[in-house]
Design a protein around this motif. Structure first.
Motif, PDB file in Angstrom:
ATOM      1  N   GLY A   1       0.799  -1.219   0.000  1.00  0.00           N
ATOM      2  CA  GLY A   1       0.000   0.000   0.000  1.00  0.00           C
ATOM      3  C   GLY A   1       0.828   1.264   0.000  1.00  0.00           C
ATOM      4  O   GLY A   1       0.364   2.308  -0.473  1.00  0.00           O
TER       5      GLY A   1
ATOM      6  N   GLY B   1       3.331   0.884  -3.562  1.00  0.00           N
ATOM      7  CA  GLY B   1       2.428   1.227  -4.662  1.00  0.00           C
ATOM      8  C   GLY B   1       2.367   0.269  -5.827  1.00  0.00           C
ATOM      9  O   GLY B   1       1.321   0.118  -6.436  1.00  0.00           O
ATOM     10  N   THR B   2       3.473  -0.379  -6.186  1.00  0.00           N
ATOM     11  CA  THR B   2       3.481  -1.276  -7.337  1.00  0.00           C
ATOM     12  C   THR B   2       4.114  -2.614  -6.945  1.00  0.00           C
ATOM     13  O   THR B   2       4.819  -2.711  -5.938  1.00  0.00           O
ATOM     14  CB  THR B   2       4.285  -0.683  -8.510  1.00  0.00           C
TER      15      THR B   2
ATOM     16  N   THR C   1       7.175  -3.098  -4.279  1.00  0.00           N
ATOM     17  CA  THR C   1       6.945  -3.921  -3.093  1.00  0.00           C
ATOM     18  C   THR C   1       8.068  -4.933  -2.900  1.00  0.00           C
ATOM     19  O   THR C   1       8.598  -5.098  -1.793  1.00  0.00           O
ATOM     20  CB  THR C   1       5.594  -4.657  -3.208  1.00  0.00           C
TER      21      THR C   1
ATOM     22  N   VAL D   1      -1.274   1.206  -6.800  1.00  0.00           N
ATOM     23  CA  VAL D   1      -2.370   1.371  -5.833  1.00  0.00           C
ATOM     24  C   VAL D   1      -2.879   2.804  -5.914  1.00  0.00           C
ATOM     25  O   VAL D   1      -2.095   3.757  -6.024  1.00  0.00           O
ATOM     26  CB  VAL D   1      -1.870   1.063  -4.404  1.00  0.00           C
ATOM     27  N   GLU D   2      -4.187   2.954  -5.887  1.00  0.00           N
ATOM     28  CA  GLU D   2      -4.790   4.286  -5.999  1.00  0.00           C
ATOM     29  C   GLU D   2      -4.287   5.206  -4.894  1.00  0.00           C
ATOM     30  O   GLU D   2      -4.226   4.841  -3.720  1.00  0.00           O
ATOM     31  CB  GLU D   2      -6.313   4.169  -5.910  1.00  0.00           C
TER      32      GLU D   2
ATOM     33  N   ASP E   1      -3.518  -9.136  -7.381  1.00  0.00           N
ATOM     34  CA  ASP E   1      -3.370  -7.729  -7.770  1.00  0.00           C
ATOM     35  C   ASP E   1      -2.894  -6.921  -6.572  1.00  0.00           C
ATOM     36  O   ASP E   1      -3.389  -7.077  -5.455  1.00  0.00           O
ATOM     37  CB  ASP E   1      -4.706  -7.187  -8.268  1.00  0.00           C
ATOM     38  N   VAL E   2      -1.934  -6.046  -6.788  1.00  0.00           N
ATOM     39  CA  VAL E   2      -1.309  -5.301  -5.698  1.00  0.00           C
ATOM     40  C   VAL E   2      -2.310  -4.437  -4.928  1.00  0.00           C
ATOM     41  O   VAL E   2      -2.194  -4.252  -3.712  1.00  0.00           O
ATOM     42  CB  VAL E   2      -0.130  -4.449  -6.228  1.00  0.00           C
ATOM     43  N   SER E   3      -3.323  -3.922  -5.614  1.00  0.00           N
ATOM     44  CA  SER E   3      -4.336  -3.094  -4.941  1.00  0.00           C
ATOM     45  C   SER E   3      -5.192  -3.931  -3.997  1.00  0.00           C
ATOM     46  O   SER E   3      -5.556  -3.478  -2.909  1.00  0.00           O
ATOM     47  CB  SER E   3      -5.220  -2.402  -5.974  1.00  0.00           C
TER      48      SER E   3
ATOM     49  N   ALA F   1      -3.053  -4.705  -0.992  1.00  0.00           N
ATOM     50  CA  ALA F   1      -2.905  -3.551  -0.097  1.00  0.00           C
ATOM     51  C   ALA F   1      -4.150  -3.325   0.748  1.00  0.00           C
ATOM     52  O   ALA F   1      -4.052  -2.830   1.876  1.00  0.00           O
ATOM     53  CB  ALA F   1      -2.594  -2.301  -0.912  1.00  0.00           C
ATOM     54  N   ALA F   2      -5.316  -3.685   0.228  1.00  0.00           N
ATOM     55  CA  ALA F   2      -6.573  -3.442   0.938  1.00  0.00           C
ATOM     56  C   ALA F   2      -6.951  -4.568   1.891  1.00  0.00           C
ATOM     57  O   ALA F   2      -7.869  -4.418   2.700  1.00  0.00           O
ATOM     58  CB  ALA F   2      -7.702  -3.231  -0.074  1.00  0.00           C
TER      59      ALA F   2
END
Length: 463
Positions: free
Chosen positions: A48, A51-52, A56, A196-197, A264-266, A269-270
């Motif tokens: 998170g 970001g990518t 990471t 990540v947004e 998926d990295v997003s 992260a969540a």
């Protein structure tokens, strides 16, 4: 070797603790403490902030590489002063008595019992995954775990060391197997997933990602806290420290590579359980990944909890024997040969903290002061290397350069950690230092006889 097992540790007049831990116990202390609850959540936190997927992976790799110079520096200091207490000893030898005291002060009030409470609650919460326990039951089980491991390591230290060796082996092997299986099932498209947004990938996001790995890598130097109880320390300490940093860095880098390749990295992260979320994408494991991760987490974190209770109380024990702590904490049980008073206080405080609500947040606020403490620990090398009693049996390559390489990345983490939480990090630092000052002067006056006697004995040994 068996003769070493019965050799008392003769330091500052202390002839109580016995060198009875071998090479395997020294390695297990480092790996068993480091590979704990942090890695099960930090993968998501690092993803998170970095970001990518690539950032990471790099964050975990660089986070581990940063530890190499630090562990080399620790190794030289440990072989020069093979005593319990770690930085308490190095600050003392550098003549920085306040920092020696503050090392113990910050450990007890800011990190160590908090870490025990977090680990006990983590194990209990993962057990509740299967049982559906209420929050009250979870707290009771956490307390029972603390009491049980405290009794084991306080009364039967040899048995505790054997248990630590076994549980570390049990937790590391399936961990490695799961990571290797995951690497065979990754999807290349996940490595090219968008950021990540809200995160702008770049140097700053990478530095923040590295900072987020701090607690996952913390603990590698653990064997130095019990250096006074390790047999043949001049041989075993270097092997243990260097072996630990290489092993853990490789394991964490491969784990992060598998996680961002499986998910998926997003999404990673969540997730509140990023490792389980990632491994749900392995064929044949699927939804059972949560169960597998929970079982693995119980074993992994229980091993860390056992390790924390085993070694942490040695810091305050050493401070007490040097005169900069409450006198009774320096007592060693005549039969058990362990610092039982210090262990009881530490575990007692941890039990009280089980009922706190924001332990992770509290620990995060004190990251700043602990990073500063670590950087200053490495600075002691420049001071102690000129002393007559400095005779390390292992010297790090590069000397001053390697020490600077240990200090600078730590200072970078200090800056990025401050930027991330400037207000609360600063408040925690001010509270820690401000509360330590009056107690330092109190102990300096009240224990003047102990301080003088300990210094005289050290000078006598040096001569």
């Amino acid at each position: 070797m068996s003769k070493d097992t019965q050799t008392p540790v003769v330091v500052s007049g202390e002839q109580h603790l016995i060198r009875r831990l071998g090479l395997m116990s020294a390695i297990v202390l480092g790996i068993g403490t480091t590979v704990g609850s942090g890695i099960f959540t930090s993968v998501g936190n690092v993803a998170g902030t970095a970001g990518t997927p690539l950032m990471t992976i790099l964050a975990f790799l660089i986070g581990g590489l940063i530890m190499i110079p630090q562990n080399l520096c620790y190794t030289e200091l440990m072989t020069a002063y093979p005593e319990d207490g770690l930085f308490v000893v190095y600050f003392r030898e550098a003549g920085w008595n306040f920092l020696s005291f503050f090392g113990a002060w910050s450990c007890f009030w800011a990190t160590d019992p908090v870490g025990i409470a977090i680990s006990a609650l983590t194990v209990s919460n993962y057990l509740a995954y299967f049982t559906g326990w209420t929050s009250t039951t979870i707290s009771i089980v956490a307390i029972a775990l603390i009491v049980g491991f405290t009794a084991l390591h306080m009364i039967k230290m040899d048995a505790g060391a054997k248990f630590q060796n076994v549980i570390t082996s049990i937790k590391i092997v399936p961990f490695i197997v799961l990571v290797l299986i995951g690497l065979f099932c990754v999807k290349s498209a996940n490595y090219a997933a968008p950021a990540v947004e809200g995160v702008s990938p770049g140097l700053m996001s990478l530095l923040l990602g590295i900072a987020a790995t701090t607690w996952s890598y913390d603990g590698m130097q653990t064997c130095g806290t019990m250096a006074g109880e390790i047999k043949n320390p001049h041989r075993n300490l270097p092997i243990a420290l260097i072996g630990t940093v290489i092993s853990v860095t490789l394991l964490y880098t491969l784990l992060s590579t598998a996680c961002v390749g499986l998910c998926d990295v997003s999404i990673l992260a969540a997730s509140d359980a990023p490792v389980a979320t990632a491994f749900e994408n392995i064929p044949l494991i699927g939804k059972s990944a949560g169960t597998i991760a929970a079982v693995l987490a119980v074993v992994v974190v229980m091993g860390s909890l056992s390790s924390l209770i085993m070694f942490q109380a040695r810091v305050e024990y050493k401070a007490a024997n040097d005169g900069y702590w409450w006198k009774s904490w320096g007592k060693v049980h005549p039969v058990w040969k362990t610092p039982y008073v210090s262990m009881l206080w530490q575990s007692g405080f941890a039990i009280a903290l089980v009922f706190a609500t924001s332990l992770q947040t509290l620990l995060g606020y004190f990251t700043l002061i602990c990073l500063i403490r670590n950087a200053l620990t490495f600075c002691t090398w420049f001071k102690v290397r000129h002393k007559d009693n400095y005779h390390p049996t292992w010297t790090m390559p590069g000397g001053a350069v390697m020490t600077i390489l240990a200090i600078v990345p730590t200072l970078i983490l200090v800056v990025t950690t401050f930027i991330d939480a400037p207000l609360f990090g600063s408040i925690a630092a001010v509270l820690a230092i401000g509360s330590a000052i009056p107690f330092y002067f109190y102990f300096k006056k009240a224990n003047a006889d102990i301080i003088a006697a300990a210094e005289a004995r050290r000078n006598g040994i040096a001569q």
